[in-house]
Design a protein around this motif. Structure first.
Motif, PDB file in Angstrom:
ATOM      1  N   LEU A 107      -5.589   3.011   0.241  1.00 29.45           N
ATOM      2  CA  LEU A 107      -4.998   4.260  -0.241  1.00 29.45           C
ATOM      3  C   LEU A 107      -5.855   5.462   0.145  1.00 29.45           C
ATOM      4  N   LEU A 131      -1.418  -3.967  -6.522  1.00 28.96           N
ATOM      5  CA  LEU A 131      -1.146  -2.598  -6.113  1.00 28.96           C
ATOM      6  C   LEU A 131       0.069  -1.989  -6.792  1.00 28.96           C
ATOM      7  N   VAL A 139       0.837  -1.209   0.000  1.00 24.53           N
ATOM      8  CA  VAL A 139       0.000   0.000   0.000  1.00 24.53           C
ATOM      9  C   VAL A 139       0.868   1.254   0.000  1.00 24.53           C
ATOM     10  N   SER A 198      -6.742  -1.836  -2.440  1.00 24.87           N
ATOM     11  CA  SER A 198      -6.623  -0.464  -2.933  1.00 24.87           C
ATOM     12  C   SER A 198      -7.400   0.533  -2.078  1.00 24.87           C
ATOM     13  N   ALA A 248       2.427   1.795  -3.307  1.00 18.54           N
ATOM     14  CA  ALA A 248       1.478   2.369  -4.258  1.00 18.54           C
ATOM     15  C   ALA A 248       1.267   3.853  -3.999  1.00 18.54           C
ATOM     16  N   ARG A 302      -0.686  -9.466  -4.146  1.00 15.16           N
ATOM     17  CA  ARG A 302      -0.822  -8.091  -3.663  1.00 15.16           C
ATOM     18  C   ARG A 302       0.072  -7.147  -4.467  1.00 15.16           C
TER      19      ARG A 302
END
Length: 305
Positions: A133, A48, A19, A130, A22, A44
């Protein structure tokens, strides 16, 4: 890449690493490599960080200007020291970890090699999807760094859309304990309450608990302990005694002694804090203590004890 953008390597494509990778990518940095071993972490990384190569850890360190170490707390010291023994760390390289427990002292081997060390811990629970985020927008990061390096840590956090809060090196363990005590134990308490409701035949425990818990959390965050309600805060010793008896019987029936143990411990802590704040009189406090300490003599028979 925009001016000032970094080549970022992510070591650990867990729920946090993927995460944050990203988020840094969305801020314009280039993620040059990610490490992933399990199938879940590979999936994952693909979700991402599409297009980012999955590399061995030494290769990631070699090609990165910023290395983000997103590994379990207990694995962090050995990983840092092991890479130092191979001469992997580079002069001027930024190295940040996401551990809540540690400050920058755990990165001493990096600093000895001429690297710049940062601790960036998101005060957030992640799903590895996602949607995390968007949660970063309201998230706070506990950051630790040498004074001259704090602006770098702060800038990275702000670029990810979050808010940096400086935590002293000596306070990192207490900082992390506070977060774990609140978030992790909240999950346990909710699970215990849902189990009780399910055990008595309530078909949708979450539907019953949801509005109550959301209101309680919002009130507690807004008003602190002045938001406290319930039988302990009112000094209703008879109700607390009835709760204790019922939960002990439930433990005998289900083997879930952890529930009554948690109730007793948290009720005692709640009563003590309420008494210190003057919300409970001395007489009421003693009554609650007596209700909590009264034992029907059967709890020790629980298979959990």
């Amino acid at each position: 890449m925009k001016p000032g953008r970094l080549g970022v390597g992510i070591i650990g494509a867990g729920k946090v690493g993927a995460v944050l990778g990203a988020a840094l990518r969305a801020a314009g940095h280039a993620v040059v490599g990610v490490s992933a071993v399990s199938q879940a972490s590979l999936d994952r990384a693909e979700l991402l960080l599409p297009g980012v190569p999955v590399l061995e850890i030494p290769d990631i360190v070699d090609r990165s200007e910023l290395v983000l170490l997103a590994v379990p707390d207990d694995a962090l010291p050995d990983l840092v020291a092991g890479l130092a023994k191979t001469g992997a760390w580079q002069t001027g390289q930024l190295v940040a970890h996401t551990s809540g427990r540690y400050g920058v002292s755990v990165l001493a081997p990096v600093k000895a090699a001429g690297g710049i060390v940062l601790a960036l811990h998101p005060a957030m629970t992640f799903t590895g999807m996602s949607l995390d985020l968007t949660r970063l927008v309201d998230c706070t990061f506990g950051i630790t760094a040498e004074a001259a390096m704090l602006p770098i840590a702060q800038a990275l956090v702000v670029e990810m859309g979050a808010e940096p809060v400086v935590i002293a090196e000596a306070d990192r363990v207490l900082y992390h304990a506070a977060l774990a005590h609140s978030a992790n134990h909240l999950v346990t308490i909710v699970a215990q309450a849902a189990q009780i409701l399910g055990d008595i035949g309530v078909e949708s425990p979450n539907q019953v608990l949801g509005p109550l818990l959301r209101a309680a959390l919002e009130n507690a965050l807004a008003g602190g302990e002045s938001a406290l309600t319930g039988p302990v805060a009112r000094g209703d010793a008879g109700t607390v005694q009835a709760h204790t008896q019922a939960l002990r019987e439930h433990a005998l029936d289900t083997g879930s002694a952890d529930i009554v143990e948690a109730y007793l411990a948290l009720s005692a802590a709640t009563a003590a804090r309420a008494a210190r704040r003057g919300k409970l009189s001395a007489e009421a406090y003693l009554g609650i203590q007596a209700a909590l300490s009264e034992d029907d003599g059967h709890a020790a028979d629980s298979p959990e004890n």
